[in-house]
Design a protein around this motif. Structure first.
Motif, PDB file in Angstrom:
ATOM      1  N   TYR A 144       0.851  -1.195   0.000  1.00  0.00           N
ATOM      2  CA  TYR A 144       0.000   0.000   0.000  1.00  0.00           C
ATOM      3  C   TYR A 144       0.885   1.242   0.000  1.00  0.00           C
ATOM      4  CZ  TYR A 144      -3.163  -3.411   2.281  1.00  0.00           C
ATOM      5  OH  TYR A 144      -3.905  -4.528   2.620  1.00  0.00           O
ATOM      6  N   LEU A 195       3.567   7.162   3.172  1.00  0.00           N
ATOM      7  CA  LEU A 195       3.796   5.922   3.900  1.00  0.00           C
ATOM      8  C   LEU A 195       3.601   4.729   2.978  1.00  0.00           C
ATOM      9  CD1 LEU A 195       1.709   6.790   7.073  1.00  0.00           C
ATOM     10  CD2 LEU A 195       4.181   6.532   7.018  1.00  0.00           C
ATOM     11  N   GLN A 217      -1.268  -4.463   8.785  1.00  0.00           N
ATOM     12  CA  GLN A 217      -0.301  -3.840   7.904  1.00  0.00           C
ATOM     13  C   GLN A 217       0.929  -3.443   8.694  1.00  0.00           C
ATOM     14  OE1 GLN A 217      -2.141  -0.527   5.969  1.00  0.00           O
ATOM     15  NE2 GLN A 217      -3.396  -1.806   4.681  1.00  0.00           N
ATOM     16  N   PHE A 277       3.984  -0.827   8.574  1.00  0.00           N
ATOM     17  CA  PHE A 277       4.317   0.428   7.917  1.00  0.00           C
ATOM     18  C   PHE A 277       5.821   0.671   7.888  1.00  0.00           C
ATOM     19  CE2 PHE A 277       0.349   2.662   7.115  1.00  0.00           C
ATOM     20  CZ  PHE A 277      -0.549   1.930   7.864  1.00  0.00           C
ATOM     21  N   GLY A 278       6.271   1.313   6.827  1.00  0.00           N
ATOM     22  CA  GLY A 278       7.629   1.807   6.758  1.00  0.00           C
ATOM     23  C   GLY A 278       7.742   3.133   7.497  1.00  0.00           C
ATOM     24  N   PRO A 279       8.938   3.706   7.572  1.00  0.00           N
ATOM     25  CA  PRO A 279       9.154   4.945   8.325  1.00  0.00           C
ATOM     26  C   PRO A 279       8.576   6.179   7.641  1.00  0.00           C
ATOM     27  CG  PRO A 279      11.159   4.294   7.211  1.00  0.00           C
ATOM     28  CD  PRO A 279      10.188   3.179   6.997  1.00  0.00           C
TER      29      PRO A 279
END
Lengths: 111, 112
Positions: B33, B91, B101, B103-105
């Motif tokens: 996403y 994101l 989910q 999440f990345g930074p």
């Protein structure tokens, strides 16, 4: 149009207080509701609720879903300054093709 | 388990310039996403991939935004040309199923 509403948008409490955060949703073919905690970075996962009336707990945090009234609450007991964050809820549909976030509740816990 | 990686972490550009963001999901996660989070708001889904196919891009401003996920792994999100209102955190998240989910930074974009 699918939407997720959270209240309050902002909340200030003192350490030791108990808080209740609200999330209501209108999502076609709703399947699950998710809660996230977001500090100064990306959201981190807290809970996923799929069944109505079953409370999920993790330490001082707990959450429950009411699929009849289309809402969920997140409770935090004995709050600590480290609980200060934005709490996001998100609804997902049965097909996993609709993932809708609410605006978040900004919680500030004062020492 | 390594998390979702994103780069760059910060980007400052002038309006009408182009910018690209990169995301490497958690290994084995089929769903990826991209979200746009404007300050003070919850994340807004821009596009969702299942492997290398697009599942939902209904909220992607296709006149200026594009995304691809080649080989069903890494993904790039491009904005061309950027507008002031594109200033936000972008994101990337991945999921093994249509559930939790990771999440990345995020990439914080500032358009001047």
């Amino acid at each position: 149009e699918d939407k997720v509403v959270q209240s309050p948008l902002s909340l200030v409490v003192h350490e030791g207080d108990t808080v209740t955060l609200n999330c209501s949703y209108e999502v076609t073919n709703f399947r699950s509701l998710l809660w996230y905690k977001q500090e100064k970075k990306a959201p981190t996962f807290l809970f996923m609720l799929t069944s109505s009336g079953i409370e999920k707990k993790s330490g001082r945090l707990s959450s429950i879903l009411d699929k009849k009234e289309l809402f969920s609450i997140l409770n935090i007991t004995a709050t600590q300054t480290g609980d200060s964050a934005i709490y996001l809820c998100a609804a997902i549909d049965n097909y996993g093709q609709n993932f809708v976030f609410g605006p978040g509740t900004r919680l500030s816990v004062l020492p | 388990e390594a998390g979702v990686a994103q780069s760059p972490r910060y980007k400052i550009i002038e309006k009408r310039q182009s910018v690209a963001f990169w995301c490497n999901p958690i290994s084995g996660h089929a769903t990826l996403y991209w979200y746009q989070q404007i300050l003070g708001q919850g994340p807004k889904l821009l596009i969702q991939f299942q492997n290398n196919g697009v599942v939902d891009d209904s909220q992607l401003p296709k006149d200026r935004f594009s995304a691809e996920r080649l080989k069903g792994v890494d993904s790039t999100l491009k904005i061309q040309p950027a507008k002031l209102e594109d200033s936000a955190v972008y994101l990337c998240a991945s999921s093994p199923y249509y559930n939790e989910q990771f999440f990345g930074p995020g990439t914080r974009l500032t358009v001047l």
